[in-house]
Design a protein around this motif. Sequence first.
Motif, PDB file in Angstrom:
ATOM      1  N   ASN A 187       0.567  -1.227   0.405  1.00  0.00           N
ATOM      2  CA  ASN A 187       0.141   0.326   0.077  1.00  0.00           C
ATOM      3  C   ASN A 187       0.981   1.371   0.002  1.00  0.00           C
ATOM      4  O   ASN A 187       0.160   2.651  -0.020  1.00  0.00           O
ATOM      5  N   ASP A 188       1.869   1.625  -0.153  1.00  0.00           N
ATOM      6  CA  ASP A 188       2.897   1.848   0.747  1.00  0.00           C
ATOM      7  C   ASP A 188       3.728   2.583  -0.965  1.00  0.00           C
ATOM      8  O   ASP A 188       4.154   4.063  -0.716  1.00  0.00           O
ATOM      9  N   PHE A 189       3.035   1.555  -1.806  1.00  0.00           N
ATOM     10  CA  PHE A 189       4.089   2.758  -3.215  1.00  0.00           C
ATOM     11  C   PHE A 189       2.653   3.560  -3.498  1.00  0.00           C
ATOM     12  O   PHE A 189       3.292   4.049  -4.300  1.00  0.00           O
ATOM     13  N   ASP A 190       1.706   4.044  -3.152  1.00  0.00           N
ATOM     14  CA  ASP A 190       0.790   5.138  -3.416  1.00  0.00           C
ATOM     15  C   ASP A 190       1.897   6.286  -3.029  1.00  0.00           C
ATOM     16  O   ASP A 190       1.575   7.366  -3.841  1.00  0.00           O
ATOM     17  N   ARG A 191       2.465   6.153  -2.678  1.00  0.00           N
ATOM     18  CA  ARG A 191       3.472   7.504  -1.369  1.00  0.00           C
ATOM     19  C   ARG A 191       4.644   7.238  -1.603  1.00  0.00           C
ATOM     20  O   ARG A 191       4.803   8.577  -2.260  1.00  0.00           O
ATOM     21  N   LEU A 192       5.085   6.917  -1.877  1.00  0.00           N
ATOM     22  CA  LEU A 192       6.662   6.271  -1.839  1.00  0.00           C
ATOM     23  C   LEU A 192       7.231   5.609  -3.135  1.00  0.00           C
ATOM     24  O   LEU A 192       8.266   6.477  -3.636  1.00  0.00           O
ATOM     25  N   GLY A 193       6.504   5.309  -4.330  1.00  0.00           N
ATOM     26  CA  GLY A 193       6.770   4.916  -5.278  1.00  0.00           C
ATOM     27  C   GLY A 193       7.688   3.941  -5.455  1.00  0.00           C
ATOM     28  O   GLY A 193       8.466   3.332  -4.690  1.00  0.00           O
ATOM     29  N   ALA A 194       8.659   4.504  -6.642  1.00  0.00           N
ATOM     30  CA  ALA A 194       9.809   3.554  -6.989  1.00  0.00           C
ATOM     31  C   ALA A 194      10.822   3.467  -5.379  1.00  0.00           C
ATOM     32  O   ALA A 194      11.614   2.934  -5.352  1.00  0.00           O
ATOM     33  N   ARG A 195      11.100   4.627  -4.634  1.00  0.00           N
ATOM     34  CA  ARG A 195      11.927   4.583  -3.424  1.00  0.00           C
ATOM     35  C   ARG A 195      11.847   3.840  -2.962  1.00  0.00           C
ATOM     36  O   ARG A 195      12.603   3.203  -1.596  1.00  0.00           O
ATOM     37  N   ILE A 196      11.009   2.581  -2.943  1.00  0.00           N
ATOM     38  CA  ILE A 196      10.687   1.426  -2.142  1.00  0.00           C
ATOM     39  C   ILE A 196      10.600   0.578  -2.367  1.00  0.00           C
ATOM     40  O   ILE A 196      10.270  -1.129  -2.895  1.00  0.00           O
ATOM     41  N   LYS A 197      10.839   0.084  -4.129  1.00  0.00           N
ATOM     42  CA  LYS A 197      11.322  -0.896  -4.848  1.00  0.00           C
ATOM     43  C   LYS A 197      12.382  -1.669  -5.107  1.00  0.00           C
ATOM     44  O   LYS A 197      13.373  -0.648  -4.883  1.00  0.00           O
ATOM     45  N   CYS A 198      12.710  -2.671  -4.111  1.00  0.00           N
ATOM     46  CA  CYS A 198      13.820  -3.935  -3.717  1.00  0.00           C
ATOM     47  C   CYS A 198      13.063  -5.154  -4.569  1.00  0.00           C
ATOM     48  O   CYS A 198      12.155  -5.603  -4.312  1.00  0.00           O
ATOM     49  N   ASN A 199      14.119  -5.745  -4.740  1.00  0.00           N
ATOM     50  CA  ASN A 199      14.403  -7.529  -4.968  1.00  0.00           C
ATOM     51  C   ASN A 199      15.055  -8.074  -3.220  1.00  0.00           C
ATOM     52  O   ASN A 199      15.549  -8.155  -3.069  1.00  0.00           O
ATOM     53  N   PRO A 200      13.453  -8.623  -3.222  1.00  0.00           N
ATOM     54  CA  PRO A 200      12.903  -9.044  -3.100  1.00  0.00           C
ATOM     55  C   PRO A 200      11.392  -8.206  -3.234  1.00  0.00           C
ATOM     56  O   PRO A 200      11.559  -7.366  -2.165  1.00  0.00           O
ATOM     57  N   ALA A 201      10.789  -7.653  -3.667  1.00  0.00           N
ATOM     58  CA  ALA A 201       9.673  -6.822  -3.555  1.00  0.00           C
ATOM     59  C   ALA A 201       8.605  -6.773  -2.489  1.00  0.00           C
ATOM     60  O   ALA A 201       8.482  -7.823  -1.631  1.00  0.00           O
ATOM     61  N   ILE A 202       8.272  -5.859  -1.495  1.00  0.00           N
ATOM     62  CA  ILE A 202       7.189  -5.741  -0.546  1.00  0.00           C
ATOM     63  C   ILE A 202       6.171  -6.028  -0.796  1.00  0.00           C
ATOM     64  O   ILE A 202       5.828  -6.047  -1.986  1.00  0.00           O
ATOM     65  N   LYS A 203       5.628  -6.969   0.147  1.00  0.00           N
ATOM     66  CA  LYS A 203       4.532  -7.632  -0.183  1.00  0.00           C
ATOM     67  C   LYS A 203       3.785  -7.354   0.693  1.00  0.00           C
ATOM     68  O   LYS A 203       3.123  -5.622   0.834  1.00  0.00           O
ATOM     69  N   GLU A 204       2.830  -8.002   1.079  1.00  0.00           N
ATOM     70  CA  GLU A 204       1.084  -7.712   1.358  1.00  0.00           C
ATOM     71  C   GLU A 204       1.598  -7.410   3.316  1.00  0.00           C
ATOM     72  O   GLU A 204       2.467  -7.608   3.408  1.00  0.00           O
ATOM     73  N   ALA A 205       0.674  -6.434   4.297  1.00  0.00           N
ATOM     74  CA  ALA A 205       0.483  -5.818   4.978  1.00  0.00           C
ATOM     75  C   ALA A 205       0.246  -6.981   6.198  1.00  0.00           C
ATOM     76  O   ALA A 205       0.592  -7.361   7.424  1.00  0.00           O
TER      77      ALA A 205
END
Length: 412
Positions: free
Chosen positions: A220-238
Motif C-alpha cells: 500500500n505504501d507504493f501509492d505514497r513512496l513509489g519507486a523509493r521502496i522498489k527492491c528485490n524481493p519486492a515488498i509484499k502484503e500487509a
Amino acid sequence: MLMPGVIDTHVHFRDPGLTEKGDIETESRAAVAGGVTSYVDMPNTRPATVSRKAVDDKIKRASEVSAANFGFFIGATNDNITELLAADYSQVAGVKLFLGSSTGNMLVDDNSTLTRLFAESPALIAVHAEDEAIIRTSRDRLLDECGGTIPVERHPDVRPREACIEATRRAIGLARRTGAHLHICHISTADELEMIKKAKAEGVSVTAETCPQYLLFDRNDFDRLGARIKCNPAIKEASDRIALLRELLPGGCIDTIATDHAPHLLRQKEGDALTAASGMPMVQFSLRAMLELLDTAPRLESIGPERIVELMSHNPARLLGIDRRGFIREGYYADLVLLDPVDPSVRPVKITDSDMAGRCGWTPLAGMCLSHNIRLTMVNGATAYSDGVFAAPHGQPLRFDAVEKARSQSEA
C-alpha cells in the motif's frame, strides 16, 4: 542508552564499478552515522567478487577508507566452485548464492554445481531466493495486461510471492539433504517463515534474515513512496509485514535483521516496475527505525531494546563467528553506539533526504519522525562519529571463526 554497535551482514556498497551510487568510503560513513560499526558487503559489483583476488582487492580498499569494520562475501557462479572451496573463511564471511534469480551474471542454475556447493562448502551459504522462471512468466503476463508499461506499484506482482516460496523451498531441500548451513536473506513472505519454522524443527541448519523495509512498509505504501521502496524481493502484503513482525518476538524464527543497503541515485529510481532501479539505502537509519517500531508496532509492545540488540548485534556475530564483536564484554573490541532517546512530541526528529551521509542523497524514510538520536559511534575503541562529525576512518577487517560460529549457533 549504550548498545553494542550494529553488525549489518548484508550491504551493497557498490565498490568497485558502481561508485556513482556510493562506495566503501561514503557508505561506511553512513553506517557509523547510524550506529553500524561493522558490515559485510555482497559480491554483485562490477566486476563481481567471485575470486579470492577480488576479495583481497576489496579488503585492501576498505583498509584505506572504511569508517566501519568490514567483511566480504564471495559470490558463487556456475564455474567457480574450486575457487569457493579454496577460500580462507577466516577472512571471507561466507558464500553468496543467487538461487533462481539472475543478478550481475551470478545466477547459479547448474544442479551438479549446486549439489556440490551445498555438500562441500565449509562456510555459511547466504541465499537470495527468488525463482527466475516464475518472475519471467509474471513479467510477460503483466506486460500484456498493462499494455507494455507496468506501473511501479505492480512490482510485487512482477516478482510475486510464489517466486520467493519456490526458491526458498528448493534451498531448504538442498540444506536438508547435505547438512549445509543455509542462511536465507531478506525474507519477505509469511509462507517462507512457515517453511523455515518447520525446517528448524526438523533439525535443518537454516537461519533467517529480514530487513527493515519489510517491517516498515507494505505494498500500500507504493501509492505514497513509489519507486523509493522498489527492491528485490519486492515488498509484499500487509499480512506478510504482520507475520514478519510477529517472528521478531523472542522464540520467533527470524535470526537477524540486516538492511540490504543498496543505494541508487534518485534519477535511477525513476520509471516503471521494470525500468526503475531496485534497492534502497537503509544502513544509516536501520537501528533508529527498529527502535521506533518498539513504540509503534502493537505486536512488539512486549519486547525492549535488548531484543533489537540481539537481532542486530549479538546474532549477526554468532551467525558468522565474528571474533570479539557484537557484545559489550571485557576483552572485546569497543564497538559501541550511544543513543539519546527524545520525546518526539517535544522534539520531533524528522528525517529528510538531506540527512543522508551516503552518496545517493535520499532515503525512503524521509518524513518519518524518529525518537532516538545517534550521539556517538565508537569503532575499535575510538570515536568514528559524534554529533554529526566524522573522525578519520579506522575500520578493521573482521575475522570469522567457523568453530566459534558452530558453538555460538548451538548456544543460541
